[in-house]
Design an enzyme around this catalytic site. Structure first.
Site, PDB file in Angstrom:
ATOM      1  CE  LYS A 141      46.452  72.318  32.181  1.00  0.00           C
ATOM      2  NZ  LYS A 141      46.211  73.715  31.724  1.00  0.00           N
TER       3      LYS A 141
ATOM      4  CG  HIS B 101      38.676  72.380  37.006  1.00  0.00           C
ATOM      5  ND1 HIS B 101      38.427  71.916  35.735  1.00  0.00           N
ATOM      6  CD2 HIS B 101      39.563  73.403  36.860  1.00  0.00           C
ATOM      7  CE1 HIS B 101      39.122  72.642  34.858  1.00  0.00           C
ATOM      8  NE2 HIS B 101      39.807  73.541  35.520  1.00  0.00           N
TER       9      HIS B 101
ATOM     10  CB  SER C 113      48.619  68.605  31.451  1.00  0.00           C
ATOM     11  OG  SER C 113      48.230  69.863  30.970  1.00  0.00           O
TER      12      SER C 113
END
Length: 298
Positions: free
Chosen positions: A50, A110, A140
């Protein structure tokens, strides 16, 4: 990865991989990720979740294809930019998708820096890391958990925030993630470390940085085209970037949209005064000794 109707997958607890918590589906596929074979002209976009991955992916694609929106629209972003961590039951993994993607590839991850496949370092691949302020990331990420069943049940917002601060969420501690990648950027010359807030504040300045980093001549026309095409308003309504067509277990847009607001400061609508004060104390403690600075408003 299409919208085929499937039985909902169970939300499973996180599983540790070398001391880092990952979604169980991803953790069980990590051996494949570890053996990922990089190519010398690969570009990896890395972020904590995010933090603007899709945004930067589309910017890079626009620069690679000289602003040709048809080429950028040849498929959804999830198929154009393989997410090498990705593993969903019964579907092609991110590594498998990457293997059949023609060069030059734009890839995303990520993963904490310690879990990035070694072949990317050995091939001296270029990497763009994007960091975003942790308050907006926490909000988020919580909202994303609500629409993505490959994540564990997030519980209530106060419960999730406590887990986020403790690093008990997918990909582990935000604090460690941004600091460890920052340290890597000091010694690995092919790493461009960027900030989400800078990109929102002045996209032209930041896109120039990206173009210079990837060795792309940037005309005024290409710059303006890229700024327009990758604006939040454009990407939110673009079916090739808004995740409307991906598997509902990855993103169920029937619950809420993948792209929500794309602003700095939405955390103010979610944090209580007490939560904010505690978060600030934890931030000061966990980020002491680093030169990294984050803006929670611009």
């Amino acid at each position: 990865m299409s919208m085929e109707a499937k039985e909902p997958v169970p939300r499973l607890p996180l599983k540790m991989v070398r001391g880092y918590p990952l979604m169980q589906y991803f953790a069980e596929n990590y051996a494949q990720v570890e053996k990922f074979q990089a190519r010398t002209d690969d570009l990896l976009i890395s972020t904590y979740a995010k933090s603007g991955t899709t945004w930067i992916s589309e910017v890079v694609e626009m620069l690679y294809f000289d602003g040709d929106t048809e080429k950028c629209g040849r498929d959804t972003i999830i198929n154009r930019v393989p997410f090498i961590d990705l593993a969903v039951p019964g579907h092609e993994t991110g590594v498998e998708l990457a293997a059949r993607t023609p060069s030059p590839r734009v890839l995303k991850t990520h993963l904490p820096v310690q879990l990035v496949p070694q072949s990317l370092w050995k091939k001296s691949c270029k990497i763009i890391y994007v960091a975003r302020n942790p308050k907006d990331v926490a909000v988020s990420f919580y909202k994303f958990h609500l629409i993505s069943r490959i994540h564990p049940d997030p519980g209530t917002w106060p419960e999730f925030l406590e887990n986020f601060m403790a690093g008990n969420v997918s990909y582990g501690s935000w604090y460690s993630h941004v600091k460890d990648w920052w340290e890597k950027a000091q010694t690995y010359p092919n790493l461009l470390y960027m900030f989400y807030e800078d990109m929102l504040e002045d996209p032209r300045r930041e896109i120039r940085k990206i173009a210079k980093f990837i060795g792309k001549d940037l005309s005024i026309e290409l710059l303006e085209k890229t700024v327009h095409h990758t604006s939040f308003e454009q990407m939110k309504t673009n079916p090739k970037t808004n995740y409307d067509s991906v598997l509902p277990i990855i993103v169920d847009n029937n619950i809420a949209p993948f792209m929500r607001k794309g602003i700095v400061g939405d955390w103010k609508n979610n944090f209580t005064v007490a939560q904010n004060e505690k978060f600030d104390r934890e931030f000061k403690r966990l980020m002491s000794g680093t030169t990294l600075c984050f803006r929670t408003y611009i």
